[in-house]
Structures are given as C-alpha cells and as structure tokens.
Design an enzyme around this catalytic site. Structure first.
Site, PDB file in Angstrom:
ATOM      1  N   ASN A   1       0.819  -1.197   0.000  1.00  0.00           N
ATOM      2  CA  ASN A   1       0.000   0.000   0.000  1.00  0.00           C
ATOM      3  C   ASN A   1       0.848   1.239   0.000  1.00  0.00           C
ATOM      4  OD1 ASN A   1      -2.713   0.648  -0.152  1.00  0.00           O
ATOM      5  ND2 ASN A   1      -2.753   1.358   1.952  1.00  0.00           N
TER       6      ASN A   1
ATOM      7  N   ILE B   1      -2.853  -3.743   3.833  1.00  0.00           N
ATOM      8  CA  ILE B   1      -2.747  -2.865   4.996  1.00  0.00           C
ATOM      9  C   ILE B   1      -1.422  -2.126   4.855  1.00  0.00           C
ATOM     10  CG2 ILE B   1      -1.769  -4.759   6.406  1.00  0.00           C
ATOM     11  CD1 ILE B   1      -2.946  -3.372   8.873  1.00  0.00           C
ATOM     12  N   SER B   2      -1.452  -0.826   5.078  1.00  0.00           N
ATOM     13  CA  SER B   2      -0.256  -0.006   4.901  1.00  0.00           C
ATOM     14  C   SER B   2       0.855  -0.403   5.864  1.00  0.00           C
ATOM     15  CB  SER B   2      -0.587   1.474   5.113  1.00  0.00           C
ATOM     16  OG  SER B   2      -1.416   1.965   4.107  1.00  0.00           O
ATOM     17  N   ALA B   3       2.072  -0.015   5.498  1.00  0.00           N
ATOM     18  CA  ALA B   3       3.210  -0.205   6.386  1.00  0.00           C
ATOM     19  C   ALA B   3       3.048   0.656   7.637  1.00  0.00           C
ATOM     20  CB  ALA B   3       4.501   0.174   5.666  1.00  0.00           C
TER      21      ALA B   3
END
Length: 280
Positions: free
Chosen positions: A45, A114-116
């Site tokens: 993401n 899901i983003s870092a």
C-alpha cells in the site's frame, strides 16, 4: 535531539545510478530518508517501506518493540501517536500467519493491503491536531480497521469515527478485529462504526469531519470528500496514478482550500469494488 541524515552530491549521483539500474524507492520523510528496493510494489500500500535493521527485517518481537523503533528512528514524532499505536496491536489487524511487526505493507486479500506501520504513523502525525477528543473522523478504504481503530482511540468516547470499506468481507472482518482491540467499547457504544460503501463518496450521514484519511490513491481529490471536510479540518490522501504524492489538504474557516505535497508514495488505486476485485 534526533540526528538527520545528510547526503553529499556524490552520494546523490550514486543514488541516481542505482535508481536507474535497480528501481529503488527514495522517499523524503520529514525526519529522515527512507530507501527500500521494490521487490513487488503491487502488493504494497505504500511505495516506500522503511528499511529496518537486520533484526527487525525478520520481525519485531512485539507491537511495543515496533513502535519503540519507529519512535527512536524519528518516524513517529508525537507522544500521543506513539501511545495510540502502542495500544492498538497491529497483529489483530493482519491475516493469520502474516508477520505483523515488520514495517512493510501486507496483503489482506481482495487485491487490498494494509499499509506499512511507518505510513500509518505519518498519517496519524499529520492528522493529530484534527483527532483531538470529541472530534469527528472519516477513514476511506478502512480495510481491516487498524487506522480506524487508532482514530477512535484518539478522539475518544465523545468523538465519532466512521470507516468506509467497499469490500463487504473486509468490512465484516474489520469489525471482528476491532472487537478484540482496546477500542471495542467505542464500537459497542457507536462512537466507531464501519460501513460498506464507495469511499469516493465519503459518508455524508456523519459529516462534516475534522479529519479525513484515504487509504488508496485517487486520480484527483474527490469533490465529495472536500465537501464533507469541516472548515478548519484536514484531509490526507494519496493522489496520482503511476507517480503518486501524499497530499495534505486543509480547509480554511472561510471554506478556502489549500493543498501541499507531503512525500512521494505508492498506494493501490481508489477505484470501484468491481475493478478492485478484477485486479484494477
């Protein structure tokens, strides 16, 4: 005082050569430089996962250890953000068997991610003043519910947080995830809610919002989100197609709009449910 990383002109030239030959991502965070080779950007993401030391490239031992590293390296700049990320365990919001404590985006199914953690930290930092107790927030593309839960922890029981996710299965899973988290009581009380819908349209029923976050890249800033932003509020949104920038949009008390670029990013596109399920 946190140390800054200074790069000479020679080093800059070397980086340019490396970018051409190996396709590197260079992203200037306000606190430090982030560099990571892109092995498979389509599953991430964020375009710029933070390079972790060797022991954390495998996996941090706990959510606390990950947050402490992000704090000590300058990624988290706010004690409140550190407190909230420490309270909301990322492991509850990633698929079973997924390494939760690595600073990298992770696939969550349905061509979504899901983003870092460093991107979550950056967005929370950018929105902190607009996530004060009692304020209202909208999370577009809420996915597994992690950042939505963080928003709820920040605005508290007198606030209101809405997550909008257009994949029904992800929306249902996010509710289950939140029910296991520290903000489960806020979900039960109706302070926090998850809705299935097209996030590009926002969620007008609970507008206006002090803070709006968008977790996917739009070709341009949706007018509906600007309309639902409260005067004095802030929208954080990735904008662009191949070349993307994280934009910070502020609405003045007189309704005027100002936009600034925060950093270069790489997100999955903000699109229709059908296009996402078909792989965009």
């Amino acid at each position: 005082m946190r140390k800054s990383l200074h790069i000479s002109s020679t080093a800059t030239f070397v980086f340019i050569i490396v970018i051409i030959s190996r396709t590197l991502c260079v992203c200037c965070h306000p606190h430090h430089l982030q560099i990571q080779t892109l092995n498979n950007p389509s599953t991430g993401n964020s375009f710029c996962p933070l390079r972790l030391p060797n022991h954390m490239q495998r996996m941090a031992s706990s959510n606390k250890a990950l947050v402490e590293y992000l704090w000590s390296s300058g990624v988290i700049g706010s004690t409140k953000v550190a407190e909230v990320m420490g309270a909301i365990d990322r492991a509850l919001f990633v698929p079973s068997g997924t390494p939760a404590y690595v600073d990298s985006p992770m696939p969550i199914g349905y061509n979504a991610t899901i983003s870092a953690p460093h991107m979550h930290a950056m967005c929370l930092d950018l929105l902190e003043k607009h996530l004060q107790p009692g304020m209202h927030a909208l999370d577009v593309g809420s996915g597994t519910g992690y950042l939505t839960a963080c928003f709820a922890a920040m605005v508290g029981p007198k606030g209101r947080v809405v997550g909008v996710e257009h994949i029904p299965e992800l929306a249902a899973q996010s509710i289950k995830n939140i029910e296991k988290s520290e903000v489960a009581p806020l979900l039960k009380e109706g302070v926090l809610s998850i809705h299935v819908g097209d996030g590009r349209l926002g969620y007008p029923d609970c507008a206006p919002y002090d803070a709006i976050h968008v977790g996917a890249a739009a070709p341009k800033i949706p007018q509906q989100l600007l309309d639902q932003l409260k005067p004095g509020g802030r929208l954080v949104i990735p904008v662009g197609n191949i070349a993307q920038d994280l934009k910070v949009v502020d609405k003045g008390l007189d309704g005027s709009i100002s936009v600034r670029r925060e950093t270069s990013v790489r997100y999955v596109p903000l699109t229709s449910r059908e296009a996402q399920l078909q792989g965009y």
